[in-house]
Structure formats: structure tokens, C-alpha cells
Design a protein around this motif. Sequence first.
Motif, PDB file in Angstrom:
ATOM      1  N   GLU A 325       0.827  -1.208   0.000  1.00  0.00           N
ATOM      2  CA  GLU A 325       0.000   0.000   0.000  1.00  0.00           C
ATOM      3  C   GLU A 325       0.865   1.265   0.000  1.00  0.00           C
ATOM      4  O   GLU A 325       1.848   1.358   0.728  1.00  0.00           O
ATOM      5  CB  GLU A 325      -0.924   0.021   1.221  1.00  0.00           C
ATOM      6  CG  GLU A 325      -1.958  -1.096   1.242  1.00  0.00           C
ATOM      7  CD  GLU A 325      -3.063  -0.871   0.208  1.00  0.00           C
ATOM      8  OE1 GLU A 325      -3.172   0.265  -0.312  1.00  0.00           O
ATOM      9  OE2 GLU A 325      -3.816  -1.818  -0.067  1.00  0.00           O
ATOM     10  N   SER A 328      -0.397   7.341   0.247  1.00  0.00           N
ATOM     11  CA  SER A 328      -1.036   8.184  -0.765  1.00  0.00           C
ATOM     12  C   SER A 328      -2.416   8.614  -0.305  1.00  0.00           C
ATOM     13  O   SER A 328      -2.992   8.060   0.631  1.00  0.00           O
ATOM     14  CB  SER A 328      -1.136   7.429  -2.095  1.00  0.00           C
ATOM     15  OG  SER A 328      -1.890   6.240  -1.940  1.00  0.00           O
ATOM     16  N   GLN A 329      -2.953   9.610  -0.999  1.00  0.00           N
ATOM     17  CA  GLN A 329      -4.219  10.216  -0.626  1.00  0.00           C
ATOM     18  C   GLN A 329      -5.405   9.417  -1.132  1.00  0.00           C
ATOM     19  O   GLN A 329      -5.325   8.682  -2.113  1.00  0.00           O
ATOM     20  CB  GLN A 329      -4.295  11.636  -1.194  1.00  0.00           C
ATOM     21  CG  GLN A 329      -4.441  11.692  -2.719  1.00  0.00           C
ATOM     22  CD  GLN A 329      -4.356  13.104  -3.264  1.00  0.00           C
ATOM     23  OE1 GLN A 329      -3.280  13.681  -3.302  1.00  0.00           O
ATOM     24  NE2 GLN A 329      -5.497  13.654  -3.682  1.00  0.00           N
ATOM     25  N   ASP A 330      -6.524   9.578  -0.441  1.00  0.00           N
ATOM     26  CA  ASP A 330      -7.823   9.112  -0.908  1.00  0.00           C
ATOM     27  C   ASP A 330      -8.656  10.334  -1.268  1.00  0.00           C
ATOM     28  O   ASP A 330      -8.678  11.333  -0.517  1.00  0.00           O
ATOM     29  CB  ASP A 330      -8.544   8.309   0.176  1.00  0.00           C
ATOM     30  CG  ASP A 330      -7.985   6.900   0.317  1.00  0.00           C
ATOM     31  OD1 ASP A 330      -7.391   6.405  -0.650  1.00  0.00           O
ATOM     32  OD2 ASP A 330      -8.138   6.302   1.399  1.00  0.00           O
ATOM     33  N   ASP A 331      -9.337  10.268  -2.395  1.00  0.00           N
ATOM     34  CA  ASP A 331     -10.182  11.371  -2.854  1.00  0.00           C
ATOM     35  C   ASP A 331      -9.358  12.657  -2.948  1.00  0.00           C
ATOM     36  O   ASP A 331      -8.152  12.619  -3.147  1.00  0.00           O
ATOM     37  CB  ASP A 331     -11.404  11.534  -1.939  1.00  0.00           C
ATOM     38  CG  ASP A 331     -12.326  10.329  -1.998  1.00  0.00           C
ATOM     39  OD1 ASP A 331     -12.497   9.778  -3.094  1.00  0.00           O
ATOM     40  OD2 ASP A 331     -12.868   9.941  -0.947  1.00  0.00           O
ATOM     41  N   SER A 337      -3.469  14.781   3.419  1.00  0.00           N
ATOM     42  CA  SER A 337      -2.621  13.611   3.174  1.00  0.00           C
ATOM     43  C   SER A 337      -1.142  13.978   3.238  1.00  0.00           C
ATOM     44  O   SER A 337      -0.323  13.225   3.788  1.00  0.00           O
ATOM     45  CB  SER A 337      -2.953  13.005   1.803  1.00  0.00           C
ATOM     46  OG  SER A 337      -4.283  12.541   1.777  1.00  0.00           O
ATOM     47  N   ARG A 369      -3.868   0.874   5.365  1.00  0.00           N
ATOM     48  CA  ARG A 369      -4.561   1.724   4.408  1.00  0.00           C
ATOM     49  C   ARG A 369      -5.818   2.331   5.026  1.00  0.00           C
ATOM     50  O   ARG A 369      -6.129   3.510   4.824  1.00  0.00           O
ATOM     51  CB  ARG A 369      -4.940   0.884   3.179  1.00  0.00           C
ATOM     52  CG  ARG A 369      -5.600   1.641   2.070  1.00  0.00           C
ATOM     53  CD  ARG A 369      -4.592   2.492   1.323  1.00  0.00           C
ATOM     54  NE  ARG A 369      -4.986   3.878   1.274  1.00  0.00           N
ATOM     55  CZ  ARG A 369      -4.247   4.830   0.752  1.00  0.00           C
ATOM     56  NH1 ARG A 369      -3.063   4.563   0.246  1.00  0.00           N
ATOM     57  NH2 ARG A 369      -4.670   6.069   0.743  1.00  0.00           N
ATOM     58  N   LYS A 370      -6.539   1.525   5.812  1.00  0.00           N
ATOM     59  CA  LYS A 370      -7.753   2.024   6.470  1.00  0.00           C
ATOM     60  C   LYS A 370      -7.402   3.093   7.501  1.00  0.00           C
ATOM     61  O   LYS A 370      -8.070   4.138   7.586  1.00  0.00           O
ATOM     62  CB  LYS A 370      -8.478   0.854   7.143  1.00  0.00           C
ATOM     63  CG  LYS A 370      -9.701   1.248   7.982  1.00  0.00           C
ATOM     64  CD  LYS A 370     -10.817   1.843   7.133  1.00  0.00           C
ATOM     65  CE  LYS A 370     -12.130   1.943   7.878  1.00  0.00           C
ATOM     66  NZ  LYS A 370     -12.085   2.739   9.106  1.00  0.00           N
ATOM     67  N   HIS A 373      -6.433   6.269   5.657  1.00  0.00           N
ATOM     68  CA  HIS A 373      -7.665   6.911   5.140  1.00  0.00           C
ATOM     69  C   HIS A 373      -8.364   7.680   6.254  1.00  0.00           C
ATOM     70  O   HIS A 373      -8.762   8.845   6.070  1.00  0.00           O
ATOM     71  CB  HIS A 373      -8.590   5.835   4.560  1.00  0.00           C
ATOM     72  CG  HIS A 373      -9.961   6.325   4.214  1.00  0.00           C
ATOM     73  ND1 HIS A 373     -10.312   6.739   2.955  1.00  0.00           N
ATOM     74  CD2 HIS A 373     -11.082   6.469   4.994  1.00  0.00           C
ATOM     75  CE1 HIS A 373     -11.581   7.125   2.954  1.00  0.00           C
ATOM     76  NE2 HIS A 373     -12.078   6.954   4.177  1.00  0.00           N
ATOM     77  N   GLN A 376      -6.505  10.865   7.173  1.00  0.00           N
ATOM     78  CA  GLN A 376      -6.647  11.897   6.138  1.00  0.00           C
ATOM     79  C   GLN A 376      -7.977  12.637   6.302  1.00  0.00           C
ATOM     80  O   GLN A 376      -8.029  13.870   6.215  1.00  0.00           O
ATOM     81  CB  GLN A 376      -6.546  11.259   4.751  1.00  0.00           C
ATOM     82  CG  GLN A 376      -5.159  10.750   4.410  1.00  0.00           C
ATOM     83  CD  GLN A 376      -5.130   9.870   3.177  1.00  0.00           C
ATOM     84  OE1 GLN A 376      -6.174   9.570   2.590  1.00  0.00           O
ATOM     85  NE2 GLN A 376      -3.945   9.431   2.775  1.00  0.00           N
ATOM     86  N   HIS A 395     -17.270  12.960  -0.633  1.00  0.00           N
ATOM     87  CA  HIS A 395     -15.858  12.965  -1.005  1.00  0.00           C
ATOM     88  C   HIS A 395     -15.273  14.326  -0.666  1.00  0.00           C
ATOM     89  O   HIS A 395     -15.920  15.356  -0.858  1.00  0.00           O
ATOM     90  CB  HIS A 395     -15.684  12.704  -2.505  1.00  0.00           C
ATOM     91  CG  HIS A 395     -16.253  11.401  -2.947  1.00  0.00           C
ATOM     92  ND1 HIS A 395     -15.563  10.223  -2.830  1.00  0.00           N
ATOM     93  CD2 HIS A 395     -17.463  11.092  -3.479  1.00  0.00           C
ATOM     94  CE1 HIS A 395     -16.316   9.239  -3.296  1.00  0.00           C
ATOM     95  NE2 HIS A 395     -17.478   9.733  -3.692  1.00  0.00           N
TER      96      HIS A 395
END
Length: 522
Positions: A325, A328-331, A337, A369-370, A373, A376, A395
Motif C-alpha cells: 500500500e 497516498s491520498q484518498d479522494d 494527506s 490503508r484504512k 484513510h 486523512q 468525497h
Amino acid sequence: MTESTNDRRQKLDGLCGRISSAGSKNDLIDLIEDALGVSAPVGDPKVIESLGKRYTGQTDEADAVSDRIGKIARKGLPQVWVGDTSVLASDVVGAASRDAQQMIDAFQGGGKALIALSDALETAQSRDRTGRGKLRDARAMLGGREGFFDDLHEDDDEEDLRLRARSLASHGVDDLHTAAAEADDAARVAARDLNKFAAEARAGRMDTDELSAADRLALADTSNVGGDAELNEILSANDLARSGRAMENLPPGERVRMERLLANASSQQEKAYLMKALASGYDVGEVEEFGGKIHGKDSTWFQAHLAPVSTGSGTGQEEQKFGDEHWSQDDETCVPSSTVTARALVDPVYALELTGGPDGRDSDPEHFRKRLHDEQFRMNDEGDGEYDGWWWDRHAAGMDADGQEEISDKELGPHTGDTYDTQEMGGADDRRGVLPDIEKSVADGKPVPFNISRKDEDGNTHGHSLMIIAQEDGKLQIYNPWGTTTWVSEDDFINGDLTAATDDRYSKAHAGDVNRVYLEQN
């Protein structure tokens, strides 16, 4: 008050165009006088050169010390423990050898930087004098000012005189501008190099009598595995200074506990991360809890779990991952992030919470990763980031400058000892002017957030946030929350071309621009 080198450069750049197009005698006189009023490049090249030669002259003695230390290191030492925290004598000698070499590099590099500055300043001052001579000659050609009505009309002879004076003045102000640019570039490069070498004088940054010189030397020398040791040092210059002060300020009982933690550590990496946690602002009880989670781990584990960015020897974009993983950013969470990863760089306790969970033992990349997220989006809420979509399918849509400054202060400030201040950058001159401050900050180990923007084919503006985390040899290391780091040249940063760190949408050709930076303030 004398202008800065960048101020002079900007003023003269504007005057170049205005003088070359001056349409009346009085306007030309005013502009020539404005140009002559801009101060010449300041400094004594001979004094600077003498200081540079003095620095480079120290290297002979330093070389002799380095050779002697190297011979001791190569002979093979018995497994003797030294210092307050049980450091192997062989490790201390190895660290001393590398520290001596860094001292040689600092003396040589600092001396060369000063000599180069001296040469450039001497050339710039000579060019400036030549340009001022041309401007004065042009001013003398023009004679006295015209009255209001006289200035409204020029006969052929008056126009010819004005044009000849304007041509000479244009050459003169061009000389002044070139001289100012040469002096500014040289001063910026010298400042960059001297800041870097000062930050690399590492062992002395940990100013505490509570640890022996051997301990301080070994801690300053400790790096993560997986790349150039100098680019992957665990304790930054700022960490060393803050941990030293923290040790000095601990009550006697707490200090004993901290020294016991260090003495019982299973490796130099473990000790370094305990000190980094102390530098990040945690109390001894919290450092002990953190120490229990990391005790006995090997160097590969430390690199994976506590170093979100590992700098290899390659060029181009380097992926930064935990397992499979990316960091990195989500949305649309580029601001939070970037801030999450920057905090993990300066706060190892926080880094482990992300990679290992509350107990430090959950190393499942999907769980990481969770957690990433969730952090962030927590910071996105903290900075009042916007959302779009219905409540069940929301989002993040971006964060404004106030929110970014707020989360930088709250999430990074307590762990670096600084607050953050927004600086708008309207163009290349502004970016050039702020670059020495950026490079000093990251040389000390303090990440610098900055924003870029671009226009799409429909003319809509889009923004992105990145983080400058290091500098080396005229390049900036940039973390992109797409999950990569890249080395970008100073010139590309100044010119607003971040193609290398992002993609071609953020190049000069695509109207990309670096428009805001967040610098720490003590």
C-alpha cells in the motif's frame, strides 16, 4: 535600508523594460535616477575569499585526524561497551570516522561556497560599476528637466538625443540587472550550501551533558537501511537539538528512566527512535510505552514502520509504500494527506500508530490503508475541508489556505517546535526569494508544505498540495501525496514546473504555477 539581493533583482528587472520604452525626456530622467538609486551588490569579496580559504585550509588537519581514526577502525576493536547507553566502541569509532569526513566535507564545501560567492560578487560589482557609468553618462546627455509644456513636444534633434540617451541607459540598466541577478544567484547558492553544511554538523546539535560524547556521536550517525545513509538519517538536526534540550530539562528521576531505556535498547536504530520520540514532544512515560512496542525489532522493521519516506539511490519518482500500500491520498485530500505523511516523518509514535495500529503489532497493509484513510479525513475535518456528494457518498473537495495553516500548526508544530505562516508567491521572483528559507527549514528536518495550481482546457483552476522534505546539490526532494517522492531542480521550482514530481499538467507549458508556501516560524 539596503534591499535584499532579490529585491534589487526585481526592481531592476522592472526598470529594464520601462527605460527601454521611455517616451519622454523627463520620464527617462526619472527612470535613470530610480535605477541609480538601487543599491549596488554589497559585500567585500576579499574578506569573503579570505574566510573561504581559511575554511579550506583547515582540511589538512582534519584529513590527518580522519586518517588516524580510520586506521583505528580498520584494525578491529574488541567488543567493548562505552558511553552512558552502552554503545560499542567499534561503533563509536566508525561514527567518529564518518563525522570527521563530514567535517572535512563541511570545511571544503563551505570554503568553496564562500570562494565562489567572492568571485561572483567581484564580477557583479564590476559589472554594476560599468552599468552605473553608462547611466550617469546618459543622464548627463539629457541635461536639465523640461518644463511641463516643453516636455509635450520634441523636435527632431531632441528626439535623437533622447533616443541615444535611452539606448545608453538601457545598456546600463541591463548591466545593473545582470549584476544583481549574478549576486542574488551566488548569495542564494552560498546560503543553501552553508545551511546544509551547518545542519550536517550533527553531533554538536545534541547539546546535553546528560549523554556522553560517544553516545551523542553514535546517535547522530544512525541511519535507516535501504539507501544513502546521509539521506536516511533517523535524527534530523532539529531532532538532535530538541532531544538534547529535552534531556537537559527532565527531572532527575525521569532522566534516569530515559537513560535506562536507551541503555536497554537492542540497537542504535532503537535508541535513535527513542530519542526522536523525546524530540517530538512526548514525555518519558509515553516514550517508554513506545519503546515497549519497538524493542528488539530489526533495522528492516524500523525502516518499514517508522520511516514513511525512504530515499534510495535512484532517480525519477520513487514509490513510498508500506507493504503493498502506498503512502497516498484518498479522494481530494492532498492537503491533509501531505500533512499526515509529514507528521509521520517527524513523529515516530504517530508513524507506528499508522503502520502498526494502537499496539504496534498490526502490520497488515490493508489495515494500514484504512488507518491512513481515517487520518486523512480526520485532518480534513480538522481543517474544515469541503465535501461534495450526498451524505452517504461524500468525497473531500479541498481545503483552503486557512485550514492548511491550521492543520500544519496543530499537527506538525508540536513535533518540530514551530508554527507555520502562509506566504503567497506571485511569480518566479517570489519563489526565488523564499527558497533559502525553504532549504534551511528542510535541512534542519522541518517539512515545508506548498501548493501548486493549473488551468484545464476549459480555463478552470485546479490545485494540488505537496511537501518539500529535503534538499541536496541544488535539488529539492518533494513528497507528492499520490505516493511518490521526486528530486526536483531549484530552477524548475522557481519556474513553476513541477512536471517531474507530478505530471505534465503542472508544467510551465500547461500554466502550472507554485503559488503558496507554508514556512515555519519560531
